[in-house]
Motif scaffolding. Structure first.
Motif: not given
Length: 159
Positions: A36-37, A41-44, A48-50
Motif C-alpha cells: 500500500q505504501e 508512493e507510485n501515485q505520488l 509529481i511527474i504530471r
C-alpha cells in the motif's frame, strides 16, 4: 486413543503451527502495508511527474513566447548619419531605403537572405524618405535639408 504424552506432543505441534500461522499473518500484514505504501508512493510520483510535465510545457510555452519577443541582429547595414528608414514593396519585391545625412541615400532590395544595395540616390542632408504610389506609378520622395543660413534646397521625388 491418545495418551497424555501423545496429546502433549500434538498440542505442541498445534501451538507451533499456530505460532507459525500468526507469524505468517503478521508478515502478510506487513507486506500488505508495504505494498500500500508503494502504491501511494507510485501515485505520488505519477502526480509529481504530471505536475512537472505541465510545468515544463508551460515554461516551454513561455520560452517560445520570450524567444519570439527577443530580436537578434539579422543584418548590419553601413549608414552615414542615417536619419530615417522606409520599407516598401514594389512589383512583389521588398525594399528598404535609408536617408543618409552625410552622403547619398541608399536603396536595398531583399534577395531572400539579406538586403543588398541596388541604388544610391544623390541627397543632401536627407531627413526622411517616403514611398507612395499613385496612378499605377511608384515614387520615393526624399526630404533634403540645407544647414546653411539659406535653407532653400530642393527635395526630390524619384520614380
Amino acid at each position: 486413543c491418545f495418551n497424555a504424552t501423545t496429546l502433549g506432543s500434538l498440542l505442541e505441534v498445534v501451538q507451533l503451527h499456530s505460532s507459525a500461522l500468526q507469524e505468517q499473518q503478521l508478515e502478510n500484514q506487513r507486506l500488505n502495508r508495504t505494498l500500500q505504501e508503494q502504491r501511494l508512493e507510485n501515485q505520488l510520483q505519477q502526480s509529481i511527474i504530471r505536475e512537472l510535465n505541465s510545468t515544463v510545457q508551460q515554461q516551454g510555452s513561455v520560452l517560445r513566447t520570450i524567444a519570439c519577443q527577443i530580436h537578434f541582429p539579422a543584418q548590419s547595414i553601413l549608414t552615414h548619419g542615417a536619419r530615417g528608414w522606409e520599407y516598401f514593396t514594389m512589383d512583389g519585391e521588398s525594399f528598404l531605403a535609408v536617408a543618409n545625412s552625410d552622403v547619398a541615400s541608399d536603396i536595398f532590395r531583399w534577395n531572400g537572405t539579406a538586403f543588398a544595395l541596388v541604388q544610391s540616390i544623390p541627397t543632401r542632408t536627407a531627413l526622411d524618405l517616403e514611398y507612395f504610389s499613385t496612378d499605377g506609378h511608384s515614387y520615393l520622395a526624399v526630404a533634403n535639408q540645407h544647414l546653411a543660413v539659406n535653407a532653400d534646397i530642393d527635395s526630390v521625388i524619384y520614380r
